[in-house]
Write a protein that holds these residues in place. Sequence first.
Motif, PDB file in Angstrom:
ATOM      1  N   ASN A   1     -10.862   0.777  -1.724  1.00 27.48           N
ATOM      2  CA  ASN A   1      -9.788  -0.005  -2.345  1.00 27.48           C
ATOM      3  C   ASN A   1      -8.528   0.832  -2.455  1.00 27.48           C
ATOM      4  O   ASN A   1      -7.800   0.788  -3.441  1.00 27.48           O
ATOM      5  CB  ASN A   1     -10.217  -0.519  -3.723  1.00 27.48           C
ATOM      6  CG  ASN A   1      -9.169  -1.424  -4.342  1.00 27.48           C
ATOM      7  OD1 ASN A   1      -8.397  -2.037  -3.616  1.00 27.48           O
ATOM      8  ND2 ASN A   1      -9.095  -1.473  -5.654  1.00 27.48           N
ATOM      9  N   GLY A   2      -8.310   1.618  -1.417  1.00 26.27           N
ATOM     10  CA  GLY A   2      -7.087   2.399  -1.335  1.00 26.27           C
ATOM     11  C   GLY A   2      -6.970   3.467  -2.405  1.00 26.27           C
ATOM     12  O   GLY A   2      -7.916   3.737  -3.170  1.00 26.27           O
ATOM     13  N   THR A   3      -5.792   4.066  -2.437  1.00 35.33           N
ATOM     14  CA  THR A   3      -5.503   5.067  -3.458  1.00 35.33           C
ATOM     15  C   THR A   3      -5.393   4.396  -4.822  1.00 35.33           C
ATOM     16  O   THR A   3      -5.539   5.038  -5.862  1.00 35.33           O
ATOM     17  CB  THR A   3      -4.237   5.832  -3.031  1.00 35.33           C
ATOM     18  OG1 THR A   3      -4.585   6.561  -1.859  1.00 35.33           O
ATOM     19  CG2 THR A   3      -3.735   6.792  -4.076  1.00 35.33           C
ATOM     20  N   THR A   4      -5.147   3.108  -4.806  1.00 34.65           N
ATOM     21  CA  THR A   4      -5.164   2.351  -6.059  1.00 34.65           C
ATOM     22  C   THR A   4      -6.489   2.594  -6.789  1.00 34.65           C
ATOM     23  O   THR A   4      -6.506   3.014  -7.954  1.00 34.65           O
ATOM     24  CB  THR A   4      -4.979   0.847  -5.738  1.00 34.65           C
ATOM     25  OG1 THR A   4      -3.684   0.681  -5.176  1.00 34.65           O
ATOM     26  CG2 THR A   4      -5.137  -0.027  -6.962  1.00 34.65           C
TER      27      THR A   4
ATOM     28  N   ASN B   1      -6.813   6.223  -7.941  1.00 31.80           N
ATOM     29  CA  ASN B   1      -6.048   6.555  -9.151  1.00 31.80           C
ATOM     30  C   ASN B   1      -6.761   6.033 -10.395  1.00 31.80           C
ATOM     31  O   ASN B   1      -6.811   6.715 -11.423  1.00 31.80           O
ATOM     32  CB  ASN B   1      -4.630   5.985  -9.054  1.00 31.80           C
ATOM     33  CG  ASN B   1      -3.701   6.917  -8.288  1.00 31.80           C
ATOM     34  OD1 ASN B   1      -3.942   8.121  -8.215  1.00 31.80           O
ATOM     35  ND2 ASN B   1      -2.648   6.371  -7.696  1.00 31.80           N
TER      36      ASN B   1
ATOM     37  N   HIS C   1       2.905   5.661  -9.429  1.00 31.15           N
ATOM     38  CA  HIS C   1       2.646   4.317  -8.908  1.00 31.15           C
ATOM     39  C   HIS C   1       1.982   3.453  -9.971  1.00 31.15           C
ATOM     40  O   HIS C   1       1.333   3.946 -10.896  1.00 31.15           O
ATOM     41  CB  HIS C   1       1.719   4.466  -7.687  1.00 31.15           C
ATOM     42  CG  HIS C   1       1.454   3.208  -6.940  1.00 31.15           C
ATOM     43  ND1 HIS C   1       0.276   2.509  -7.062  1.00 31.15           N
ATOM     44  CD2 HIS C   1       2.202   2.521  -6.048  1.00 31.15           C
ATOM     45  CE1 HIS C   1       0.307   1.456  -6.263  1.00 31.15           C
ATOM     46  NE2 HIS C   1       1.468   1.438  -5.641  1.00 31.15           N
TER      47      HIS C   1
ATOM     48  N   SER D   1      -0.657   1.904  -9.921  1.00 31.14           N
ATOM     49  CA  SER D   1      -2.103   2.097 -10.082  1.00 31.14           C
ATOM     50  C   SER D   1      -2.424   3.203 -11.089  1.00 31.14           C
ATOM     51  O   SER D   1      -3.477   3.181 -11.729  1.00 31.14           O
ATOM     52  CB  SER D   1      -2.747   2.407  -8.728  1.00 31.14           C
ATOM     53  OG  SER D   1      -2.092   3.475  -8.092  1.00 31.14           O
TER      54      SER D   1
ATOM     55  N   THR E   1       2.710  12.943  -8.854  1.00 33.31           N
ATOM     56  CA  THR E   1       2.717  12.225  -7.584  1.00 33.31           C
ATOM     57  C   THR E   1       3.407  13.121  -6.568  1.00 33.31           C
ATOM     58  O   THR E   1       4.584  13.435  -6.728  1.00 33.31           O
ATOM     59  CB  THR E   1       3.495  10.904  -7.726  1.00 33.31           C
ATOM     60  OG1 THR E   1       2.859  10.129  -8.742  1.00 33.31           O
ATOM     61  CG2 THR E   1       3.510  10.126  -6.421  1.00 33.31           C
TER      62      THR E   1
ATOM     63  N   ASP F   1      -1.647  12.253  -7.356  1.00 37.83           N
ATOM     64  CA  ASP F   1      -1.613  11.101  -6.468  1.00 37.83           C
ATOM     65  C   ASP F   1      -0.963  11.584  -5.180  1.00 37.83           C
ATOM     66  O   ASP F   1       0.259  11.741  -5.102  1.00 37.83           O
ATOM     67  CB  ASP F   1      -0.795   9.973  -7.117  1.00 37.83           C
ATOM     68  CG  ASP F   1      -0.647   8.772  -6.191  1.00 37.83           C
ATOM     69  OD1 ASP F   1      -0.973   8.897  -4.995  1.00 37.83           O
ATOM     70  OD2 ASP F   1      -0.191   7.726  -6.674  1.00 37.83           O
TER      71      ASP F   1
ATOM     72  N   ALA G   1      -1.121  10.078  -2.252  1.00 38.90           N
ATOM     73  CA  ALA G   1      -1.232   8.942  -1.333  1.00 38.90           C
ATOM     74  C   ALA G   1      -0.548   9.250   0.001  1.00 38.90           C
ATOM     75  O   ALA G   1      -1.052   8.884   1.061  1.00 38.90           O
ATOM     76  CB  ALA G   1      -0.614   7.691  -1.956  1.00 38.90           C
ATOM     77  N   HIS G   2       0.593   9.934  -0.070  1.00 41.69           N
ATOM     78  CA  HIS G   2       1.377  10.166   1.153  1.00 41.69           C
ATOM     79  C   HIS G   2       1.093  11.525   1.804  1.00 41.69           C
ATOM     80  O   HIS G   2       1.887  11.987   2.617  1.00 41.69           O
ATOM     81  CB  HIS G   2       2.875  10.031   0.835  1.00 41.69           C
ATOM     82  CG  HIS G   2       3.230   8.645   0.396  1.00 41.69           C
ATOM     83  ND1 HIS G   2       3.513   7.639   1.283  1.00 41.69           N
ATOM     84  CD2 HIS G   2       3.303   8.082  -0.840  1.00 41.69           C
ATOM     85  CE1 HIS G   2       3.746   6.519   0.627  1.00 41.69           C
ATOM     86  NE2 HIS G   2       3.625   6.764  -0.671  1.00 41.69           N
TER      87      HIS G   2
ATOM     88  N   SER H   1      -4.117   8.387   0.628  1.00 41.78           N
ATOM     89  CA  SER H   1      -4.230   7.167   1.435  1.00 41.78           C
ATOM     90  C   SER H   1      -4.362   7.561   2.907  1.00 41.78           C
ATOM     91  O   SER H   1      -3.366   7.676   3.620  1.00 41.78           O
ATOM     92  CB  SER H   1      -2.987   6.287   1.259  1.00 41.78           C
ATOM     93  OG  SER H   1      -2.925   5.754  -0.032  1.00 41.78           O
TER      94      SER H   1
ATOM     95  N   HIS I   1      -5.188   5.802   5.153  1.00 38.38           N
ATOM     96  CA  HIS I   1      -4.675   4.684   5.955  1.00 38.38           C
ATOM     97  C   HIS I   1      -3.159   4.686   6.076  1.00 38.38           C
ATOM     98  O   HIS I   1      -2.620   4.091   6.996  1.00 38.38           O
ATOM     99  CB  HIS I   1      -5.138   3.353   5.350  1.00 38.38           C
ATOM    100  CG  HIS I   1      -4.523   3.030   4.020  1.00 38.38           C
ATOM    101  ND1 HIS I   1      -3.390   2.262   3.901  1.00 38.38           N
ATOM    102  CD2 HIS I   1      -4.874   3.376   2.764  1.00 38.38           C
ATOM    103  CE1 HIS I   1      -3.087   2.140   2.611  1.00 38.38           C
ATOM    104  NE2 HIS I   1      -3.971   2.802   1.894  1.00 38.38           N
ATOM    105  N   LYS I   2      -2.462   5.332   5.141  1.00 39.14           N
ATOM    106  CA  LYS I   2      -0.993   5.243   5.197  1.00 39.14           C
ATOM    107  C   LYS I   2      -0.414   6.125   6.283  1.00 39.14           C
ATOM    108  O   LYS I   2       0.595   5.781   6.887  1.00 39.14           O
ATOM    109  CB  LYS I   2      -0.385   5.688   3.855  1.00 39.14           C
ATOM    110  CG  LYS I   2      -0.466   4.652   2.762  1.00 39.14           C
ATOM    111  CD  LYS I   2       0.412   5.080   1.598  1.00 39.14           C
ATOM    112  CE  LYS I   2       0.101   4.344   0.329  1.00 39.14           C
ATOM    113  NZ  LYS I   2       0.318   2.898   0.402  1.00 39.14           N
TER     114      LYS I   2
ATOM    115  N   SER J   1      -9.117   5.176   1.813  1.00 35.65           N
ATOM    116  CA  SER J   1      -8.548   6.373   1.185  1.00 35.65           C
ATOM    117  C   SER J   1      -9.655   7.364   0.869  1.00 35.65           C
ATOM    118  O   SER J   1     -10.831   7.062   1.048  1.00 35.65           O
ATOM    119  CB  SER J   1      -7.833   5.994  -0.122  1.00 35.65           C
ATOM    120  OG  SER J   1      -6.596   5.367   0.118  1.00 35.65           O
TER     121      SER J   1
END
Length: 487
Positions: A90-93, A96, A117, A119, A169, A197, A199-200, A225, A227-228, A237
């Motif tokens: 379910n992603g980085t959401t 987090n 973010h 999340s 982040t 976080d 994510a990037h 993430s 996927h990002k 993620s």
Amino acid sequence: MDEDQFKTPLFDAMVALAESRKVSFHTPGHKSGKGISTRFRKFVGPRIFSIDLTTLDEVDSLQAPKGVIKEAQTLAASAYGADRSFFLINGTTGGNHAQVLTACSPNDTVLVARNAHKSVMAGLIFSGAKPIFYLPLVDEELKMTLNVTTEATLAAIDANPQAKVLLLTSPNYYGICADLKEIVPYAHKKGLTVLVDEAHGPHLRFHPDLPPSAMDVDVDLAVQSTHKIIGGMTQASMLHAKGPRVDMTALAAVLKLVQSTSPSYILMASLDLARMQMATEGKALLDKAIRLAQEAREKINKTPGLFCFDSAVCKSRFRGMGGLDVTKLTITVRDLGLSGYEVSRLLNTRFGIQVEMADPFNVLVIVSIGDRKDDLNRLVDALREIAKESRGNRPFSFGKIGLPPFGRPAGLSPREAFFSELQYIPLAEAKGRISAEIVTVYPPGIPLLVPGEQVTEEIIEYVTEMSQLGATIDGLDAQNSTIAVVK
Ligand SMILES: Cc1ncc(COP(=O)(O)O)c(C=O)c1O
């Protein structure tokens, strides 16, 4: 190189199971695609459905991994320099949520860099932790929120000795990193657990010219993430954990609570393969992505009216940051007399180019291991064309719209405010009231209001004007005119 990193145990087991052509009397109901809609099968082909599996002995269980998923996660931990890595569907959401729930008990004080973010804010609501937010640096000229400075972070740590957790982040959406190398040892010395976080940043570890990854500087928990930026499929993620401050049993138990009991094997396979790809050829792939991004940056900076900041600008002008992920191109277009939104629209409708996001003054381009020289040339040519046509325009001005404002602390935790008795009132009359919702303007998706924060005049004005400009507002009603506040 560790030869084991060529292995893809989960994907291999999935392929073997699909090829065994066993008769399935279990979920998913499409039964290897035989029951899928014909249009869907015609478009994507039949094979993808044969690996859309469910938890079976042959392919292990994400909820209680002891076979090929465990092996795949162990390989990921080794590639990322973590003690344990966990696949997220379910992603980085979801990551987090899990990292906040693991590290924070109700009423624990958490220092949170305010450029977090949504999340992260949701994790605070779920956990009942009490955030103390501190602000990132901003660049007034680019109208951009940067990252938190080391100075502000250390000051926040010193001013809040009761805090148990620090949450950052890094990189931010624009690739601007906090200086984790400086911050993490200080936070640890002061007894804080550090969550990032990231994510990037799933690619950072695989190239020496990129800023250090969270795991490289001994962050306790970090979510990426996959996927990002690299080869994960959307929603795929990873969460990485390291060191003695993380209770791994508690973390695994939390992940069982927040993750689906029917995880997508296709997403998990993409994580297995993305890790293998980065561990075995990440440096070469990123060499190319970095080179393409740098060449495009140079050409953009030679185009009158355009500006794309680089590592040197990040160092000299964005003081106190931890470096720049140069694969992100933030293209400042304001001197063309156009907004970032307008340039993004032109790139899309006239040139068939879709960027990651636009803000008032900038468009953001992600260059990745999937890009080719032709793609970047097309972008540069389109930007040159737009710049040529805009020659003579006066710099774009956004009237009185400034940087996004943030709500004021009002003594209630996000959880207390979220679960309070609510009232829905016109936004225009909400000054001084305590928000019960997360209110976010996209992009870049940093909440202006978190439950428990007081609505200010500046927020009302900002949301109203951004809404008129067509920005996406999340957390209000469909007309962007009503807000949930604490009664
Ligand atoms: C900084 C940051 N954190 C978390 C997320 C959520 O990640 P995901 O989309 O993987 O759930 C995003 C998404 O844009 C993000 O930018």
